[in-house]
Design an enzyme around this catalytic site. Structure first.
Site, PDB file in Angstrom:
ATOM      1  N   SER A 114       9.180  32.210  54.088  1.00 28.48           N
ATOM      2  CA  SER A 114       8.615  32.836  55.283  1.00 28.48           C
ATOM      3  C   SER A 114       7.415  33.672  54.872  1.00 28.48           C
ATOM      4  CB  SER A 114       9.685  33.730  55.906  1.00 28.48           C
ATOM      5  OG  SER A 114       9.082  34.630  56.786  1.00 28.48           O
ATOM      6  N   SER A 115       6.506  33.904  55.833  1.00 32.32           N
ATOM      7  CA  SER A 115       5.325  34.720  55.501  1.00 32.32           C
ATOM      8  C   SER A 115       5.708  36.173  55.207  1.00 32.32           C
ATOM      9  CB  SER A 115       4.316  34.665  56.648  1.00 32.32           C
ATOM     10  OG  SER A 115       4.915  35.120  57.827  1.00 32.32           O
ATOM     11  N   CYS A 116       6.940  36.587  55.548  1.00 30.04           N
ATOM     12  CA  CYS A 116       7.318  37.986  55.289  1.00 30.04           C
ATOM     13  C   CYS A 116       7.639  38.236  53.819  1.00 30.04           C
ATOM     14  CB  CYS A 116       8.450  38.430  56.196  1.00 30.04           C
ATOM     15  SG  CYS A 116       9.985  37.665  55.758  1.00 30.04           S
ATOM     16  N   TYR A 143      15.880  40.200  53.802  1.00 31.94           N
ATOM     17  CA  TYR A 143      15.595  38.788  54.118  1.00 31.94           C
ATOM     18  C   TYR A 143      14.493  38.262  53.187  1.00 31.94           C
ATOM     19  CZ  TYR A 143      13.640  35.028  57.129  1.00 31.94           C
ATOM     20  OH  TYR A 143      13.148  33.843  57.642  1.00 31.94           O
ATOM     21  N   LYS A 147      14.496  35.242  50.275  1.00 39.17           N
ATOM     22  CA  LYS A 147      13.541  34.119  50.283  1.00 39.17           C
ATOM     23  C   LYS A 147      12.751  34.062  48.966  1.00 39.17           C
ATOM     24  CE  LYS A 147      14.093  32.407  54.456  1.00 39.17           C
ATOM     25  NZ  LYS A 147      14.586  31.042  54.601  1.00 39.17           N
ATOM     26  N   HIS A 186      12.474  36.095  68.136  1.00 32.33           N
ATOM     27  CA  HIS A 186      11.163  36.485  67.597  1.00 32.33           C
ATOM     28  C   HIS A 186      10.243  36.866  68.750  1.00 32.33           C
ATOM     29  CE1 HIS A 186      12.334  34.043  63.919  1.00 32.33           C
ATOM     30  NE2 HIS A 186      12.049  35.226  63.444  1.00 32.33           N
TER      31      HIS A 186
HETATM   32  N1  LIG Z   1      11.309  30.714  63.247  1.00 25.39           N
HETATM   33  C1  LIG Z   1      10.302  31.231  62.596  1.00 25.39           C
HETATM   34  O1  LIG Z   1       9.404  31.845  63.182  1.00 25.39           O
HETATM   35  C2  LIG Z   1      10.208  31.092  61.103  1.00 25.39           C
HETATM   36  C3  LIG Z   1       9.092  31.655  60.464  1.00 25.39           C
HETATM   37  C4  LIG Z   1       8.977  31.549  59.096  1.00 25.39           C
HETATM   38  C5  LIG Z   1       9.957  30.892  58.372  1.00 25.39           C
HETATM   39  N2  LIG Z   1      11.023  30.348  58.999  1.00 25.39           N
HETATM   40  C6  LIG Z   1      12.034  29.671  58.153  1.00 25.39           C
HETATM   41  O2  LIG Z   1      12.211  28.341  58.594  1.00 25.39           O
HETATM   42  C7  LIG Z   1      13.582  27.966  58.405  1.00 25.39           C
HETATM   43  C8  LIG Z   1      14.147  27.468  59.728  1.00 25.39           C
HETATM   44  O3  LIG Z   1      14.048  28.515  60.687  1.00 25.39           O
HETATM   45  P1  LIG Z   1      14.411  28.278  62.225  1.00 25.39           P
HETATM   46  O4  LIG Z   1      13.529  29.171  63.002  1.00 25.39           O
HETATM   47  O5  LIG Z   1      14.471  26.836  62.504  1.00 25.39           O
HETATM   48  O6  LIG Z   1      15.879  28.917  62.268  1.00 25.39           O
HETATM   49  P2  LIG Z   1      16.996  28.695  63.392  1.00 25.39           P
HETATM   50  O7  LIG Z   1      16.410  28.142  64.633  1.00 25.39           O
HETATM   51  O8  LIG Z   1      17.747  29.987  63.451  1.00 25.39           O
HETATM   52  O9  LIG Z   1      17.919  27.593  62.750  1.00 25.39           O
HETATM   53  C9  LIG Z   1      18.614  27.821  61.574  1.00 25.39           C
HETATM   54  C10 LIG Z   1      19.649  26.744  61.425  1.00 25.39           C
HETATM   55  O10 LIG Z   1      20.402  27.037  60.241  1.00 25.39           O
HETATM   56  C11 LIG Z   1      21.761  26.804  60.508  1.00 25.39           C
HETATM   57  N3  LIG Z   1      22.579  27.640  59.638  1.00 25.39           N
HETATM   58  C12 LIG Z   1      22.452  28.960  59.411  1.00 25.39           C
HETATM   59  N4  LIG Z   1      23.404  29.386  58.572  1.00 25.39           N
HETATM   60  C13 LIG Z   1      24.159  28.290  58.274  1.00 25.39           C
HETATM   61  C14 LIG Z   1      25.310  28.063  57.471  1.00 25.39           C
HETATM   62  N5  LIG Z   1      25.891  29.083  56.814  1.00 25.39           N
HETATM   63  N6  LIG Z   1      25.815  26.823  57.389  1.00 25.39           N
HETATM   64  C15 LIG Z   1      25.246  25.798  58.070  1.00 25.39           C
HETATM   65  N7  LIG Z   1      24.162  25.938  58.850  1.00 25.39           N
HETATM   66  C16 LIG Z   1      23.632  27.174  58.952  1.00 25.39           C
HETATM   67  C17 LIG Z   1      21.932  27.196  61.967  1.00 25.39           C
HETATM   68  O11 LIG Z   1      23.085  26.595  62.469  1.00 25.39           O
HETATM   69  P3  LIG Z   1      23.746  27.048  63.878  1.00 25.39           P
HETATM   70  O12 LIG Z   1      22.829  26.455  64.901  1.00 25.39           O
HETATM   71  O13 LIG Z   1      25.081  26.462  63.870  1.00 25.39           O
HETATM   72  O14 LIG Z   1      23.751  28.551  63.849  1.00 25.39           O
HETATM   73  C18 LIG Z   1      20.640  26.664  62.578  1.00 25.39           C
HETATM   74  O15 LIG Z   1      20.782  25.312  62.949  1.00 25.39           O
HETATM   75  C19 LIG Z   1      14.290  29.192  57.855  1.00 25.39           C
HETATM   76  O16 LIG Z   1      14.352  29.113  56.461  1.00 25.39           O
HETATM   77  C20 LIG Z   1      13.390  30.325  58.239  1.00 25.39           C
HETATM   78  O17 LIG Z   1      13.490  31.406  57.343  1.00 25.39           O
HETATM   79  C21 LIG Z   1      11.179  30.426  60.352  1.00 25.39           C
END
Ligand SMILES: NC(=O)c1ccc[n+]([C@@H]2O[C@H](COP(=O)([O-])OP(=O)(O)OC[C@H]3O[C@@H](n4cnc5c(N)ncnc54)[C@H](OP(=O)(O)O)[C@@H]3O)[C@@H](O)[C@H]2O)c1
Length: 316
Positions: A114-116, A143, A147, A186
């Protein structure tokens, strides 16, 4: 002379960990449309914090490629309320998935950071080499540290075992499938929800935190999916790659756009007694551009399409 196998052959079977999330769902759609077989497991079927269950699944499924898009993710409020969960869940998922992937001989893996992870006062636009050059933003330090451990873990597997594993650092993402929960969302889905509720409740005014002047960058999840695929096809270096659109927008401009999309015609009031956070956060995306990636979804279109998705799904 022998040549290295293709980084992402068209026949590659890809396990998308976190396929129901914002990124995972977009990536699953995109890779499927590109002809890949995508392997998925829900959290109920496989809790990725469990190393034995994860290793057993990967040993049986034998994916060619793994994208780790499963993580505990949330906004400032969630991060500051549950810092232990953000640190422990992410470290545990990373440990079991990376160790399990190595044991199952998965040669190609993309880890999403992540950018953070970058220092709070990093020079803008933020280049990948700003990593570990200064203190982090305290509100999401647990967090971010998890990462950063993930990036080092991926690099270490490359170094010690020659794995062709890589890391990407996305900017703020949004799109269909986003989290609209007022406590854990977010900024962008949070704004859509606030303005939608104001329209539904007949409010004349929406009060937002800060001055509206901080600038942030946003990338649609469909563009994120294309960027991940471009990286899997062409990138094989230890350093992480920033993923963003290369442009930022003031929060006040974003709020005006969200007001228009949701049909809110009232006043937007800025509560300047509340903190603004970092004045600007924009990633340097030169490394990604060199691979030929350009975002395709304009912010106004993306916000409209995300709002439409939520209206269709909010009751289910
Ligand atoms: N969203 C952003 O703005 C953003 C920005 C920068 C980086 N990222 C990175 O991109 C990646 C994806 O983010 P996202 O926004 O798509 O997140 P998200 O929508 O919250 O989805 C995360 C997924 O991970 C699954 N998960 C979490 N813990 C788990 C576990 N213990 N076992 C199995 N599955 C698990 C969740 O399952 P459930 O649906 O069952 O909970 C969900 O499907 C992450 O690494 C995040 O740090 C996201």
């Amino acid at each position: 002379m022998t040549t290295a196998p293709a980084l992402l052959p068209p026949s590659a079977r890809v396990y998308v960990a976190g396929h129901r999330g914002l990124v995972g769902s977009a990536l699953t759609r995109y890779l499927t449309a590109e002809g890949h077989e995508v392997i998925t497991r829900t959290r109920a079927e496989l809790d990725l914090r469990d190393p034995e269950a994860t290793a057993a699944f990967l040993r049986d499924a034998r994916p060619d490629v793994l994208v780790l898009a499963a993580a505990k993710v949330g906004g400032i409020m969630a991060n500051s309320t549950w810092p232990v969960d953000f640190l422990e869940d992410n470290l545990r998922v990373q440990l079991s998935v990376l160790a399990g992937a190595h044991a199952a001989d998965v040669d190609r893996l993309l880890f999403l950071g992540s950018s953070c992870i970058y220092p709070k006062h990093a020079e803008q636009p933020i280049r990948e080499d700003a990593l570990l050059t200064g203190p982090l933003e305290p509100t999401n330090e647990p967090y971010a540290l998890a990462k950063i451990a993930g990036i080092s873990h991926v690099r270490s597997y490359r170094h010690q075992y020659g794995r062709r594993w890589i890391s990407a650092m996305p900017t703020n993402l949004y799109g269909p499938g986003d989290n609209f929960d007022p406590e854990t969302s977010h900024v962008l889905p949070g704004l859509l929800r606030r303005f939608h509720d104001a329209v539904a409740g007949g409010s004349e005014e929406v009060v937002l935190w800060g001055s509206g002047t901080p600038r942030r960058e946003f990338l649609h999840s469909d563009d994120m999916a294309r960027a991940c695929t471009a990286l899997l096809r062409a990138y094989d270096e230890p350093d992480p790659v920033n993923v963003g659109c290369g442009e930022d927008i003031a929060i006040a401009e974003l709020a005006a756009l969200v007001a228009e999309v949701t049909g809110f015609g009232g006043r937007i009031v800025w509560d300047t007694s509340r903190p603004d956070g970092t004045p600007r956060k924009l990633l340097d995306v030169g490394r990604l551009r060199k691979l030929g990636f350009e975002p395709a979804v304009a912010l106004a279109d993306g916000v409209r399409d995300t709002y439409r998705w939520w209206l269709e799904h909010k009751d289910s």
